[in-house]
Motif scaffolding. Structure first.
Motif, PDB file in Angstrom:
ATOM      1  N   UNK A 189       0.853  -1.186   0.000  1.00 58.97           N
ATOM      2  CA  UNK A 189       0.000   0.000   0.000  1.00 58.97           C
ATOM      3  C   UNK A 189       0.885   1.231   0.000  1.00 58.97           C
ATOM      4  N   UNK A 190       0.463   2.258  -0.730  1.00 59.26           N
ATOM      5  CA  UNK A 190       1.244   3.493  -0.842  1.00 59.26           C
ATOM      6  C   UNK A 190       0.328   4.697  -0.682  1.00 59.26           C
ATOM      7  N   UNK A 191       0.938   5.863  -0.529  1.00 56.97           N
ATOM      8  CA  UNK A 191       0.212   7.127  -0.605  1.00 56.97           C
ATOM      9  C   UNK A 191       1.150   8.161  -1.202  1.00 56.97           C
ATOM     10  N   UNK A 192       0.594   9.063  -1.976  1.00 60.51           N
ATOM     11  CA  UNK A 192       1.376  10.117  -2.630  1.00 60.51           C
ATOM     12  C   UNK A 192       0.774  11.472  -2.281  1.00 60.51           C
ATOM     13  N   UNK A 193       1.628  12.384  -1.830  1.00 58.12           N
ATOM     14  CA  UNK A 193       1.201  13.750  -1.517  1.00 58.12           C
ATOM     15  C   UNK A 193       2.286  14.712  -2.006  1.00 58.12           C
ATOM     16  N   UNK A 194       1.880  15.736  -2.711  1.00 60.46           N
ATOM     17  CA  UNK A 194       2.855  16.723  -3.167  1.00 60.46           C
ATOM     18  C   UNK A 194       2.406  17.441  -4.415  1.00 60.46           C
ATOM     19  N   UNK A 195       3.384  17.954  -5.151  1.00 53.33           N
ATOM     20  CA  UNK A 195       3.120  18.828  -6.289  1.00 53.33           C
ATOM     21  C   UNK A 195       2.984  18.084  -7.618  1.00 53.33           C
ATOM     22  N   UNK A 196       2.947  16.766  -7.591  1.00 53.64           N
ATOM     23  CA  UNK A 196       2.889  15.983  -8.834  1.00 53.64           C
ATOM     24  C   UNK A 196       1.643  16.317  -9.649  1.00 53.64           C
ATOM     25  N   UNK A 197       1.847  16.426 -10.956  1.00 52.94           N
ATOM     26  CA  UNK A 197       0.741  16.745 -11.857  1.00 52.94           C
ATOM     27  C   UNK A 197      -0.244  15.583 -11.959  1.00 52.94           C
ATOM     28  N   UNK A 198       0.255  14.353 -11.821  1.00 55.37           N
ATOM     29  CA  UNK A 198      -0.608  13.176 -11.917  1.00 55.37           C
ATOM     30  C   UNK A 198       0.047  11.996 -11.200  1.00 55.37           C
ATOM     31  N   UNK A 199      -0.782  10.985 -10.923  1.00 54.95           N
ATOM     32  CA  UNK A 199      -0.313   9.690 -10.426  1.00 54.95           C
ATOM     33  C   UNK A 199      -0.972   8.628 -11.301  1.00 54.95           C
ATOM     34  N   UNK A 200      -0.180   7.753 -11.870  1.00 54.93           N
ATOM     35  CA  UNK A 200      -0.724   6.712 -12.747  1.00 54.93           C
ATOM     36  C   UNK A 200      -0.200   5.345 -12.338  1.00 54.93           C
ATOM     37  N   UNK A 201      -1.103   4.411 -12.225  1.00 52.83           N
ATOM     38  CA  UNK A 201      -0.749   3.013 -11.966  1.00 52.83           C
ATOM     39  C   UNK A 201      -1.127   2.220 -13.206  1.00 52.83           C
ATOM     40  N   UNK A 202      -0.113   1.655 -13.847  1.00 50.25           N
ATOM     41  CA  UNK A 202      -0.316   0.922 -15.110  1.00 50.25           C
ATOM     42  C   UNK A 202      -1.072   1.786 -16.133  1.00 50.25           C
ATOM     43  N   UNK A 203      -0.746   3.091 -16.135  1.00 48.46           N
ATOM     44  CA  UNK A 203      -1.334   3.995 -17.113  1.00 48.46           C
ATOM     45  C   UNK A 203      -2.664   4.602 -16.720  1.00 48.46           C
ATOM     46  N   UNK A 204      -3.248   4.176 -15.596  1.00 51.03           N
ATOM     47  CA  UNK A 204      -4.542   4.686 -15.158  1.00 51.03           C
ATOM     48  C   UNK A 204      -4.343   5.746 -14.069  1.00 51.03           C
ATOM     49  N   UNK A 205      -5.058   6.863 -14.203  1.00 51.16           N
ATOM     50  CA  UNK A 205      -4.940   7.944 -13.230  1.00 51.16           C
ATOM     51  C   UNK A 205      -5.536   7.555 -11.884  1.00 51.16           C
ATOM     52  N   UNK A 206      -4.858   8.003 -10.812  1.00 50.62           N
ATOM     53  CA  UNK A 206      -5.325   7.775  -9.444  1.00 50.62           C
ATOM     54  C   UNK A 206      -5.104   9.043  -8.635  1.00 50.62           C
ATOM     55  N   UNK A 207      -5.876   9.229  -7.559  1.00 50.02           N
ATOM     56  CA  UNK A 207      -5.789  10.479  -6.798  1.00 50.02           C
ATOM     57  C   UNK A 207      -4.679  10.473  -5.755  1.00 50.02           C
ATOM     58  N   UNK A 260       2.141  23.182 -10.248  1.00 50.19           N
ATOM     59  CA  UNK A 260       3.333  23.927  -9.823  1.00 50.19           C
ATOM     60  C   UNK A 260       3.905  23.311  -8.556  1.00 50.19           C
ATOM     61  N   UNK A 261       4.903  23.958  -7.988  1.00 52.63           N
ATOM     62  CA  UNK A 261       5.567  23.400  -6.823  1.00 52.63           C
ATOM     63  C   UNK A 261       6.872  22.740  -7.206  1.00 52.63           C
ATOM     64  N   UNK A 262       7.417  21.954  -6.297  1.00 45.15           N
ATOM     65  CA  UNK A 262       8.760  21.428  -6.519  1.00 45.15           C
ATOM     66  C   UNK A 262       8.939  19.968  -6.117  1.00 45.15           C
ATOM     67  N   UNK A 263       8.191  19.490  -5.084  1.00 46.07           N
ATOM     68  CA  UNK A 263       8.474  18.149  -4.561  1.00 46.07           C
ATOM     69  C   UNK A 263       7.205  17.359  -4.252  1.00 46.07           C
ATOM     70  N   UNK A 264       7.346  16.025  -4.376  1.00 43.98           N
ATOM     71  CA  UNK A 264       6.268  15.084  -4.092  1.00 43.98           C
ATOM     72  C   UNK A 264       6.828  13.945  -3.252  1.00 43.98           C
ATOM     73  N   UNK A 265       5.984  13.385  -2.369  1.00 46.36           N
ATOM     74  CA  UNK A 265       6.421  12.331  -1.455  1.00 46.36           C
ATOM     75  C   UNK A 265       5.621  11.055  -1.681  1.00 46.36           C
ATOM     76  N   UNK A 266       6.356   9.963  -1.837  1.00 46.13           N
ATOM     77  CA  UNK A 266       5.782   8.633  -1.985  1.00 46.13           C
ATOM     78  C   UNK A 266       6.066   7.856  -0.705  1.00 46.13           C
TER      79      UNK A 266
END
Length: 313
Positions: A68-86, A106-112
């Motif tokens: 299980x993961x979570x992503x928070x930050x300035x990333x324009x998108x998150x894709x798992x196997x090409x599918x967008x996720x929030x 915009x922004x500079x950094x994202x955290x996984x």
């Protein structure tokens, strides 16, 4: 986890190093501690646990084990196997899944953050990466393609329904307001230097990294103390070199410096430094030390309603 594309600068970062400044060891750690804390909380980890800090460009990872993961930050998108996720909610990955975290816009950094424990090198009581000395994290360096990041196969159960409340989600922008208190040399550097610093916006120049950011704008007047005996500096310290162009120190900043310390970004705003990149615009606002303490307590109270115990560094 295999690194398919590492991006510009991707490192393992968590809590800063503490208690070792007398050895010349900077704080280091996550440049944006709030985004890190939010990502970790979503998968049930303490706010300062090691996660993956991704800077500016996109990064791609492939997972050999489910997690299980979570992503928070300035990333324009998150894709798992090409599918967008929030962002701002836990995501379940299966073995063989490919995770693509987009560039910061915009922004500079994202955290996984990963629910399982990430294996990182430790020293001086911490595991964050300090790039300048090649210490901590993943062999003391930024990740590169084909690196294998090991993590424990045993992970606590994750509440997949946990979602960050909208009012606690950071706003990522190229325009920032940073509140500052008066630095030790604000008076001796030049009369009225704090007023001049806060008079008009500054832009982050090309010299921008985890150690510090050179600011561009109307040069400030410098006095006889343009060079002085080295004294303690910290992340968020604003120095005034002889050029008159302010220099804002970041998480990897040295422990001492010889330029006047004209201002200090307040602790409640310091995580915003991690989202500053070349071209970002900053408006400084002068407040008192007493008001800075009040703002810090207010922010911790707001965040703790969701995150529980949290530390902003």
């Amino acid at each position: 986890m295999k690194v398919v594309k590492a991006g510009l600068q991707t490192t393992l970062q968590g809590a800063p190093f503490t208690g070792s400044r007398h050895l010349g060891m900077p704080a280091a750690g996550a440049a944006d501690c709030l985004s890190l804390a939010l990502a970790n909380f979503l998968i049930g980890k303490p706010c300062g646990e090691i996660a993956i800090e991704i800077t500016l460009t996109d990064a791609i990872f492939e997972f050999d084990e489910p997690c299980s993961i979570a992503v928070v930050g300035a990333a324009e998108y998150i894709r798992i196997n090409g599918q967008d996720h929030p962002q701002h909610q836990p995501l379940k990955l299966m073995a063989g899944d490919k995770l693509d975290i987009g560039p910061s816009r915009p922004g500079c950094r994202t955290y996984l953050a990963i629910a399982a424990e990430i294996h990182a090198d430790g020293l001086l009581g911490g595991q964050s990466t300090y790039l300048a000395a090649g210490l901590g994290g993943f062999h003391g360096r930024a990740l590169k393609a084909k690196d294998i990041i090991p993590f424990s196969q045993v992970a606590p159960a994750v509440d997949l329904d946990r979602i960050t409340p909208l009012n606690l989600r950071p706003h990522y922008s190229n325009d920032h307001v940073l509140r500052v208190t008066e630095g030790p040399e604000a008076v001796t550097a030049c009369e009225g230097v704090m007023d001049d610093l806060c008079l008009r916006p500054y832009a982050v120049g090309a010299r921008a990294n985890r150690m510090g950011l050179a600011l561009e704008g109307a040069p400030l007047k410098t006095g006889e103390s343009s060079n002085m005996p080295s004294a303690a500096v910290f992340p968020g310290t604003i120095q005034l070199p002889p050029s008159g162009q302010p220099y804002l120190l970041g998480p990897d900043a040295q422990t001492t410096g010889g330029y006047p310390r004209i201002a200090q970004v307040i602790r409640a705003d310091r995580h915003l430094i991690g989202q500053l990149g070349s071209g970002s615009r900053i408006q400084f606002v002068h407040i008192t030390a007493e008001r800075a303490t009040e703002i810090h307590r207010e922010k911790l109270s707001l965040l703790s309603s969701w995150l529980g115990q949290i530390n902003l560094w």
